[in-house]
Write a protein that holds these residues in place. Structure first.
Motif, PDB file in Angstrom:
ATOM      1  N   ARG A  72       0.832  -1.292  -0.141  1.00 18.43           N
ATOM      2  CA  ARG A  72       0.192   0.023   0.069  1.00 18.43           C
ATOM      3  C   ARG A  72       0.893   1.209  -0.150  1.00 18.43           C
ATOM      4  NH1 ARG A  72      -3.453  -3.069  -0.760  1.00 18.43           N
ATOM      5  NH2 ARG A  72      -5.254  -3.715   0.200  1.00 18.43           N
ATOM      6  N   GLN A  73       0.647   2.345  -0.917  1.00 16.57           N
ATOM      7  CA  GLN A  73       1.108   3.471  -0.566  1.00 16.57           C
ATOM      8  C   GLN A  73       0.142   4.731  -0.544  1.00 16.57           C
ATOM      9  OE1 GLN A  73       4.861   5.912  -2.348  1.00 16.57           O
ATOM     10  NE2 GLN A  73       3.691   5.243  -3.903  1.00 16.57           N
ATOM     11  N   LEU A  74       0.318   5.529   0.511  1.00 20.62           N
ATOM     12  CA  LEU A  74      -0.405   6.484   0.686  1.00 20.62           C
ATOM     13  C   LEU A  74       0.145   7.970   0.114  1.00 20.62           C
ATOM     14  CD1 LEU A  74      -1.363   5.716   4.172  1.00 20.62           C
ATOM     15  CD2 LEU A  74      -3.360   6.529   2.378  1.00 20.62           C
ATOM     16  N   ILE A  75      -0.455   8.495  -0.539  1.00 22.43           N
ATOM     17  CA  ILE A  75       0.158   9.909  -1.566  1.00 22.43           C
ATOM     18  C   ILE A  75      -0.489  11.197  -1.015  1.00 22.43           C
ATOM     19  CG2 ILE A  75       0.439  10.837  -3.569  1.00 22.43           C
ATOM     20  CD1 ILE A  75       0.466   7.758  -4.660  1.00 22.43           C
ATOM     21  N   HIS A  76       0.160  12.149  -0.607  1.00 24.80           N
ATOM     22  CA  HIS A  76      -0.081  13.521  -0.439  1.00 24.80           C
ATOM     23  C   HIS A  76       0.160  14.300  -1.311  1.00 24.80           C
ATOM     24  CE1 HIS A  76       2.992  15.056   1.951  1.00 24.80           C
ATOM     25  NE2 HIS A  76       3.114  14.026   2.816  1.00 24.80           N
ATOM     26  N   GLU A  77       0.178  15.667  -1.264  1.00 26.86           N
ATOM     27  CA  GLU A  77       0.302  16.634  -2.378  1.00 26.86           C
ATOM     28  C   GLU A  77       1.746  17.248  -2.297  1.00 26.86           C
ATOM     29  OE1 GLU A  77      -1.342  17.625   0.367  1.00 26.86           O
ATOM     30  OE2 GLU A  77      -1.305  19.788   0.937  1.00 26.86           O
ATOM     31  N   VAL A  78       2.450  17.142  -1.153  1.00 25.94           N
ATOM     32  CA  VAL A  78       3.766  17.915  -1.102  1.00 25.94           C
ATOM     33  C   VAL A  78       4.766  17.084  -1.422  1.00 25.94           C
ATOM     34  CG1 VAL A  78       5.111  19.004   0.722  1.00 25.94           C
ATOM     35  CG2 VAL A  78       2.846  19.234   0.976  1.00 25.94           C
ATOM     36  N   THR A  79       4.962  15.772  -1.259  1.00 25.92           N
ATOM     37  CA  THR A  79       5.928  14.892  -1.673  1.00 25.92           C
ATOM     38  C   THR A  79       5.966  13.954  -2.681  1.00 25.92           C
ATOM     39  OG1 THR A  79       5.339  13.534  -0.068  1.00 25.92           O
ATOM     40  CG2 THR A  79       7.107  14.949   0.796  1.00 25.92           C
ATOM     41  N   SER A  80       4.673  14.135  -3.491  1.00 28.41           N
ATOM     42  CA  SER A  80       4.523  13.510  -4.746  1.00 28.41           C
ATOM     43  C   SER A  80       4.632  14.043  -6.077  1.00 28.41           C
ATOM     44  CB  SER A  80       3.159  13.014  -4.597  1.00 28.41           C
ATOM     45  OG  SER A  80       2.136  13.981  -4.617  1.00 28.41           O
ATOM     46  N   PRO A  81       4.691  15.523  -6.399  1.00 22.90           N
ATOM     47  CA  PRO A  81       4.640  15.897  -7.546  1.00 22.90           C
ATOM     48  C   PRO A  81       5.950  15.517  -8.518  1.00 22.90           C
ATOM     49  CG  PRO A  81       4.490  17.792  -6.054  1.00 22.90           C
ATOM     50  CD  PRO A  81       4.458  16.546  -5.357  1.00 22.90           C
ATOM     51  N   GLN A  82       7.025  15.420  -7.841  1.00 22.57           N
ATOM     52  CA  GLN A  82       8.205  15.227  -8.744  1.00 22.57           C
ATOM     53  C   GLN A  82       8.281  13.635  -9.084  1.00 22.57           C
ATOM     54  OE1 GLN A  82       8.746  17.314  -6.327  1.00 22.57           O
ATOM     55  NE2 GLN A  82       9.808  18.991  -6.976  1.00 22.57           N
TER      56      GLN A  82
END
Ligand code: SF4
Lengths: 212, 467
Positions: free
Chosen positions: B30-40
């Protein structure tokens, strides 16, 4: 990552030691949500006379005429020549991102900061350590009337200058392999596709609830 | 058969391949994703022409930058807005489910994972966020990762990892009334220090941990990272299984029963060997308050602000001096005389329904003290908010003078509009009291929800057991 191909490119001489990553790409650009687009802001504080902010159009910004990359002869440079301890300071991967986005593929220096050195390989940028005397000689040639151009052969680990001089260099075998094949960590892991698939198949049978 | 720790079991179940030098390829469920560390990371996929290995293994939510006031007005800070919008676009492009700002299931990433049943016992869970340790409360191996690894996990469903050492922290006996999970974990960090868990995965055990609800266990594991650990873990029991039952993304029906039978095997075997074992007596733990700028700078509420002279060495003495200076505190001041300006009840540490109930219990029939400039309650998710409103907690808070907000990270790290002004002091239920964490020059005191509510209604820190 793109495979590293042999090429012949112009050398931009940046005669400074201890060039840190904040100089390579200043902190305000870390707000960006992208990994690309840092090229116009590479060495922002040295390159321009005004203060740079992310998203700016750099075409008409006042340039520092003294800065090497503003010399039209070096505008297309692919090899950066610098002094010791290149890439010191913060660990930001934005530094190699900015260098490669500008067009650099090789950096020549007597020494590199450790983290920057590793980050470079992850991003297809080849840092080459050369003896300080060799670097001196290259500076002499690169700052002459006509720009110096060098042919880089990674497989043979040689640099051939336009006057025919050949210099060999060291590179770690694993890093060399990854660069030549264009493999990043992800690329390497993806060579294990079959193993991952086999694992998944087994787990799907044992713990099907994990595979929604 | 060799007795295994829970960590051994989780590790062994997820190793795809291991090198001679101990480097393993670990499967990520499972991977949880939020806006700060995911764009790159998404950008990296796009540049390389890659797609996520298994889209359904990912769940995204914006939380760090979202406003906790009127959502209809959108996000006023353009940089924040772009990050949140980028998450939406990336999820759409790559086919990843996102619980967007308008979705009532939206909330802090570490609240929504378990709430949705996305986090499962026995799974590996990663997120580009250090507090991913939270999910260890379910007997899941959960840890925070960097942006390159976010991309790696997206693209390959694996990560390159080395096994950590294992530590057991056993909290024996029963907790006193008014003492909570937050006090347990603060007391642990006070004891072992913020580097005490470095190089380890910490399993929390003992009667006091077993007695905790799942919400309490999440609070404890959440702050394992504050003790320097790679991950926190708690063995699976009936409480874990009951929490999972009926969650939208958890298995249902017969498959649930099969899963539950497996989950119940997920605890350390009798006689399993840990690299380090620490025992604490639950009865000794009092309500805790941090006084300094590191979570290890913590004392029981009846304590006094320490003096540099109390330190064993010069490095520590300097640390105390700097912290006192930053916090604007005099050595020797009783903690009960310290007066916060603002109260923040929220964050992935303490914003779940049980946390809000505990705070409401104190707030009920009382008023926020005149000296408090702002007291805010930020539920961990839209569903927590809904549940709290169904129980009438929102009314209790509002009547007492608290603001009742929309879910998000909020003043835990002040990336949105909620922040401390320079010099302001806050009683906060979050997890980090670093310099500037809640706003430049802001002063944070970490406490439990009940202790935060008690400080709100009295205007100073106070032993909640005396109210
Ligand atoms: S609530 Fe705080 S600690 Fe938790 S994820 Fe948000 S910013 Fe991080």
């Amino acid at each position: 990552m793109e495979a590293f191909k042999n090429f012949t490119g112009v050398v931009a001489p940046l005669d400074r030691a201890n060039i840190d990553t904040d100089a390579i790409i200043p902190k305000q650009f870390l707000k960006s949500i992208q990994r690309t687009g840092f090229g116009p802001f590479l060495f922002d504080e040295w390159r321009y006379m005004d203060h740079g902010e992310p998203g700016m159009d750099c075409t008409n910004r006042p340039r520092n005429p003294e800065f090497v990359l503003n010399d039209p002869r070096f505008a297309q440079a692919q090899i950066l020549l610098a002094r010791e301890n290149f890439g010191c300071g913060s660990s930001r991967e934005h530094a190699p991102w900015a260098l490669t986005d500008f067009g650099f593929r090789v950096i020549l220096a007597p020494s590199f900061a450790d983290i920057f050195f590793n980050n470079s390989f992850k991003n297809g940028l080849l840092p080459i350590v050369l003896d300080a005397k060799v670097i001196d000689a290259l500076f002499a040639k690169a700052t002459g009337e006509t720009p110096l151009s060098i042919s880089v052969d990674l497989s043979a680990q040689t640099l051939t200058l336009d006057d025919g001089t050949c210099i060999s260099f060291e590179v770690d075998a694993g890093s060399k392999h990854r660069l030549l094949e264009g493999l990043d960590d992800i690329g390497l892991t993806l060579q294990e596709v079959d193993l991952i698939r086999a694992y998944e198949e087994r787990r799907r049978a044992e713990t099907p609830w994990l595979f929604i | 058969m060799v007795a295994k720790t829970l960590y051994d079991k989780l590790w062994d179940e997820h190793v795809v391949r291991v090198d001679d030098n101990g480097t393993a390829l670990l499967y990520i469920d499972r991977q949880l994703i939020h806006e700060v560390t995911s764009p790159q990371a998404f950008e990296g996929l796009r540049l390389a022409g890659r797609t996520p290995w298994r889209t359904s293994a990912n769940l995204a939510v914006p939380d760090h930058n979202v406003p906790t006031t009127d959502r209809a007005a959108g996000i006023s800070d353009p940089v924040s807005r772009i990050q949140v919008e980028a998450l939406g676009t990336n999820c759409l492009t790559f086919g990843i489910t996102e619980l967007g700002m308008g979705d009532k299931r939206q909330g802090v990433v570490h609240v929504i994972g378990p709430e949705q049943g996305f986090t499962l016992p026995g799974s590996t869970v990663v997120c580009g966020d250090s507090h991913t340790a939270t999910h260890g409360a379910f007997g899941a191996l959960a840890f925070g990762i960097g942006t390159s690894e976010v991309e790696h996990a997206l693209a390959t469903q694996t990560l390159i990892q080395r096994k950590s050492k294992s530590m057991l922290i056993s909290v024996d006996g029963k907790l006193g009334t008014g003492v909570t999970a937050k006090d347990i974990v603060l007391a642990i960090i006070g004891k072992i220090g913020t580097a005490g868990g470095t190089g380890y995965v910490i399993e929390f055990g003992g009667e006091a941990i077993r007695e905790l609800t799942m919400e309490g266990r999440m609070t404890v594991c959440n702050m394992a990272i504050e003790a320097g650990a790679r991950a926190g873990l708690i063995g699976v029991d009936d409480k874990t299984v009951e929490y999972m039952r009926g969650r939208p993304l958890a298995p249902q029906g017969e498959l649930f029963e099969r899963a539950a039978a497996h989950w119940l095997t997920l605890s350390s075997d009798e006689g399993a060997q840990f690299d380090a074992v620490i025992h604490m007596d639950a009865a000794d733990i009092k309500p805790q308050v941090t006084w300094g700028t590191s979570p290890e700078m913590v004392l029981p509420i009846d304590g006094k602000v320490p003096s540099p002279e109390d330190a064993d060495d010069e490095v520590k003495a300097n640390g105390i001096r700097r912290a006192l200076d930053y916090m604007g505190l005099e050595a020797g001041t009783p903690l009960t005389e310290v007066r916060p300006d603002k109260i923040f009840i929220g964050s992935c540490t303490n914003s779940r329904i049980e946390d809000l109930r505990a705070a409401a219990l104190i707030a009920k029939g009382r008023k926020v003290a005149e000296s408090i400039k702002l007291a805010m309650v930020v539920p961990g998710s839209g569903l927590v908010k809904e549940q709290a409103e169904a129980e009438g907690l929102d009314k209790i808070f509002v009547e007492a003078g608290f603001e009742w907000r929309e879910p998000g990270c909020s003043m835990c790290l002040a990336m949105n509009a909620d922040r401390l002004e320079s010099g302001e002091r806050c009683a906060s239920t979050s997890n980090r009291n670093f310099e500037g964490r809640q706003g430049q020059g802001g002063r944070t005191h970490l406490v439990s929800p009940a202790m935060a509510a008690a400080a709100a209604v009295t205007g100073h820190f106070v032993d909640v057991r005396e109210l």
